[in-house]
Design a protein around this motif. Structure first.
Motif, PDB file in Angstrom:
ATOM      1  N   TRP A  81      23.404   9.474 -16.869  1.00  0.00           N
ATOM      2  CA  TRP A  81      24.364   8.804 -17.759  1.00  0.00           C
ATOM      3  C   TRP A  81      25.560   8.231 -17.009  1.00  0.00           C
ATOM      4  CZ3 TRP A  81      23.825   6.817 -22.324  1.00  0.00           C
ATOM      5  CH2 TRP A  81      22.829   7.305 -23.172  1.00  0.00           C
ATOM      6  N   GLY A  96      16.567   8.511 -23.211  1.00  0.00           N
ATOM      7  CA  GLY A  96      16.521   7.715 -24.439  1.00  0.00           C
ATOM      8  C   GLY A  96      17.898   7.168 -24.763  1.00  0.00           C
ATOM      9  N   GLU A  97      18.171   7.055 -26.050  1.00  0.00           N
ATOM     10  CA  GLU A  97      19.502   6.611 -26.469  1.00  0.00           C
ATOM     11  C   GLU A  97      20.428   7.826 -26.475  1.00  0.00           C
ATOM     12  OE1 GLU A  97      20.407   3.388 -27.459  1.00  0.00           O
ATOM     13  OE2 GLU A  97      18.437   2.697 -26.813  1.00  0.00           O
ATOM     14  N   TYR A  98      21.728   7.561 -26.636  1.00  0.00           N
ATOM     15  CA  TYR A  98      22.703   8.649 -26.610  1.00  0.00           C
ATOM     16  C   TYR A  98      22.395   9.718 -27.673  1.00  0.00           C
ATOM     17  CZ  TYR A  98      27.149  11.089 -26.875  1.00  0.00           C
ATOM     18  OH  TYR A  98      28.113  12.062 -26.887  1.00  0.00           O
ATOM     19  N   ASP A  99      21.858   9.303 -28.822  1.00  0.00           N
ATOM     20  CA  ASP A  99      21.579  10.294 -29.873  1.00  0.00           C
ATOM     21  C   ASP A  99      20.549  11.322 -29.397  1.00  0.00           C
ATOM     22  OD1 ASP A  99      20.361   7.388 -31.239  1.00  0.00           O
ATOM     23  OD2 ASP A  99      18.981   8.879 -30.467  1.00  0.00           O
ATOM     24  N   ARG A 128      24.337  -0.459 -26.254  1.00  0.00           N
ATOM     25  CA  ARG A 128      23.652   0.775 -26.667  1.00  0.00           C
ATOM     26  C   ARG A 128      24.629   1.812 -27.206  1.00  0.00           C
ATOM     27  NH1 ARG A 128      19.884   2.678 -21.879  1.00  0.00           N
ATOM     28  NH2 ARG A 128      19.694   4.469 -23.229  1.00  0.00           N
ATOM     29  N   TRP A 176      27.085   1.932 -31.511  1.00  0.00           N
ATOM     30  CA  TRP A 176      26.990   2.738 -32.747  1.00  0.00           C
ATOM     31  C   TRP A 176      27.860   3.991 -32.662  1.00  0.00           C
ATOM     32  CZ3 TRP A 176      25.195   7.771 -32.959  1.00  0.00           C
ATOM     33  CH2 TRP A 176      24.493   8.249 -31.847  1.00  0.00           C
ATOM     34  N   VAL A 177      28.010   4.522 -31.441  1.00  0.00           N
ATOM     35  CA  VAL A 177      28.845   5.726 -31.269  1.00  0.00           C
ATOM     36  C   VAL A 177      30.303   5.364 -31.538  1.00  0.00           C
ATOM     37  CG1 VAL A 177      29.574   7.547 -29.680  1.00  0.00           C
ATOM     38  CG2 VAL A 177      27.237   6.651 -29.551  1.00  0.00           C
TER      39      VAL A 177
END
Lengths: 251, 328
Positions: A27, A89-92, B308, B311-312
């Protein structure tokens, strides 16, 4: 105490942390906000530092030195759960994985700090204070984002559903499970899992997320004994790219 | 990691004349007395504009500068290097965070600065438009680019704007560790196996021309620095920084048995000045204006990260909250 049982436990602990630390470090430079970039990097440094502490205990038990163990094994020799090797993947997804993983890790560290096997007890006592902050970070973000926008809630719910089969496999029993419990090394994976469920449920209850019915989920076992997804070997190849140019060199 | 020098060519000084002469005089007197200017103090518009530009470029240089070395975190050989490389690159991102806050005290939001970075409107240090092909390139950056940044930043830490100057003091303390880390890594390579020596020499050869442009064009080519110097915005000239860097680091490079790929490089003992092949300023201009080996890639990575993560940021946004500038 059966040394094989202790080594089995140490490999599992060390490999989980090395691989998750490696993923967290990916990250760096890509976080959704700079503060998260920095947070994931901090956790990566802690995790990799923790893995080094456990590889050092293994070396004291006669295994190869930490660099050799970490940088030269193949995927089928790794004992990490599949959860930690999955791509960020994505942050989620990264956040959900971090939440599910660290809430289990803190329990394992709490138990191990009371272990009858003193070298592990010492290391776990020293490191659990750092893991506490990882849990605090994960729980804070899950609570914040898990009750924010519809978009965020949907993303987190979908990542939670996706990660759970892998998360449940973190508690795959060791070949020596009963021996470790009987010898008072720690209370074993079932006990970790029971406490874990209570803790993650308590956080999820404060959000708009829902924990699916776990009875319907088939855990993705196998990671503890060398069965991995297609994602682990490329990660290891990348990790060893420079090291393998000359494994005898001092870098 | 910022060498300065990219910013000054486009400044228009006509605006200074519209300022209130009494206030301007008091402002200049304060700076002459060595006082720091704080966010709520009166300042000429040009001073504000120039500082935003400079601090913003510095901040961008930190996050973009994290990318070439960042790609080597996952490949760093052995635990010791892996942990140090992570910590080092994390520091750079931390510097960006500090610097965006310092720039925000002057009235431009972090979101706006990042938007301007991605659109190509704001610049960052030109050296990061060059690739880090191997682990050795990453070592050269950690050592020599950080060394260059320290030369520039130590000078600017004595500048007149309080929040920037304080941020730079903290940054320099960390950069000093980076320099030790980079030097240690280069020493290991330069005194290691034949393969390692070959890797580090090749990396130095690749990075020398960009390093020579790190402090910006020669003073003969930049104009209008006089006011900026008087206001203590720009603290040392590009050429002074370059000379100081050469003085400090060329002997250290030679000490390691490495060669510098410039046959003209030598210190003139009479003038005390280093002589060298004039860097290719046409290439510098071409690269800074977008046509370098990695410009597109660097901005694409940043753009992707922003998209990306959008949304956060939307989820964190409290629509009732009022924007407050940080005080740094």
């Amino acid at each position: 105490m059966n040394e094989l049982a202790i080594k089995d436990l140490l490999y599992k602990l060390a490999d989980d942390q090395l691989i998750l630390g490696h993923r967290n470090s990916e990250w760096t430079g890509f976080g959704p906000i700079l503060e998260e970039d920095i947070a994931f990097s901090s956790m990566a440094q802690d995790k990799i530092g923790h893995s080094l502490a456990f590889y050092t205990l293994l070396q004291e038990l006669g295994e190869a030195d930490p660099d050799t163990v970490a940088f030269t094994r193949n995927a089928n020799q790794f004992h990490n759960s599949q959860l930690v090797e999955l791509p960020n993947g994505e942050y989620d997804f990264s956040l959900i994985r971090h939440f599910l993983y660290d809430n289990a890790e803190i329990i394992r560290f709490e138990m191990l700090s009371q272990s009858s096997y003193e070298p592990i007890a010492k290391v776990a006592t020293k490191l659990k204070g750092e893991v506490k902050y990882h849990v605090l970070h994960a729980n804070t973000w899950i609570k914040n984002l898990g009750s924010s926008t519809e978009e965020a809630i949907l993303r987190l719910q979908s990542s939670l559903n996706e990660a759970l089969p892998y998360a449940l496999a973190m508690f795959e029993n060791s070949k020596y499970e009963q021996e470790l419990i009987d010898a008072g090394v720690y209370a074993g994976e079932e006990a970790v899992k029971t406490e874990w469920l209570k803790r993650i449920q308590a956080v999820i209850d404060k959000t708009d997320l829902k924990l699916p019915d776990l009875a319907t989920i088939e855990p993705k076992f196998g990671g503890r004994y060398g069965e991995h997804t297609e994602h682990l070997q490329p990660l290891l190849d990348e990790m060893a790219e420079v090291f393998k140019i000359d494994p005898t060199a001092e870098w | 990691m910022y060498g300065g020098g990219n910013v000054f060519e486009a400044t228009k000084f006509d605006d200074v004349q519209v300022e209130d002469p009494a206030k301007l005089e008091e402002f200049e007197a304060r700076i002459a007395r060595g006082e720091k200017i704080e966010p709520t103090d009166w300042m000429p518009e040009l001073y504000r504009k120039q500082l935003i530009r400079m601090i913003e470029q510095h901040a961008h240089s930190e996050i973009i500068g994290a990318l070439p070395e960042g790609t080597w975190i996952t490949r760093a050989p052995g635990f010791r290097r892996k942990m140090a490389q992570m910590a080092k690159v994390q520091d750079e991102v931390g510097h960006a965070q500090l610097l965006y806050s310092a720039a925000e005290t002057l009235g431009k939001s972090r979101e706006q600065m990042l938007t301007d970075l991605i659109s190509g409107k704001s610049k960052y240090s030109n050296v990061f438009n060059y690739p880090a092909f191997t682990w050795a390139d990453s070592n050269i950056i950690s050592w020599l680019i950080d060394a260059g940044a320290i030369v520039n930043q130590m000078a600017n830490a004595k500048g007149s704007y309080g929040p920037y100057s304080r941020a730079l003091e903290r940054i320099c303390a960390e950069e000093a560790f980076h320099l030790k880390y980079g030097h240690d890594a280069v020493v290991h390579m330069a005194t290691g196996s034949p393969k390692q020596r070959e890797m580090i020499q090749a990396a130095l050869n690749r990075w020398w021309p960009p390093i020579m442009t790190f402090f910006g064009p020669s003073d003969k080519m930049s104009t209008h620095t006089e006011t900026l110097m008087r206001w203590k915005v720009k603290m040392a000239s590009n050429d002074e920084c370059r000379q100081q860097f050469l003085d400090m680091y060329v002997p250290k490079i030679w000490e390691l048995g490495l060669t510098v790929p410039d046959p003209k490089l030598k210190k003139n003992m009479e003038t005390g000045q280093w002589e060298f092949t004039e860097p290719d300023w046409d290439e510098f201009k071409r690269v800074i204006n977008g046509d370098g080996p990695c410009n597109a890639e660097r901005l694409a990575v940043r753009r992707t990260a922003e998209e990306r993560g959008a949304w956060v940021r939307r989820a964190l946004l409290n629509p009732k909250a009022k924007y407050v500038r940080p005080l740094a």
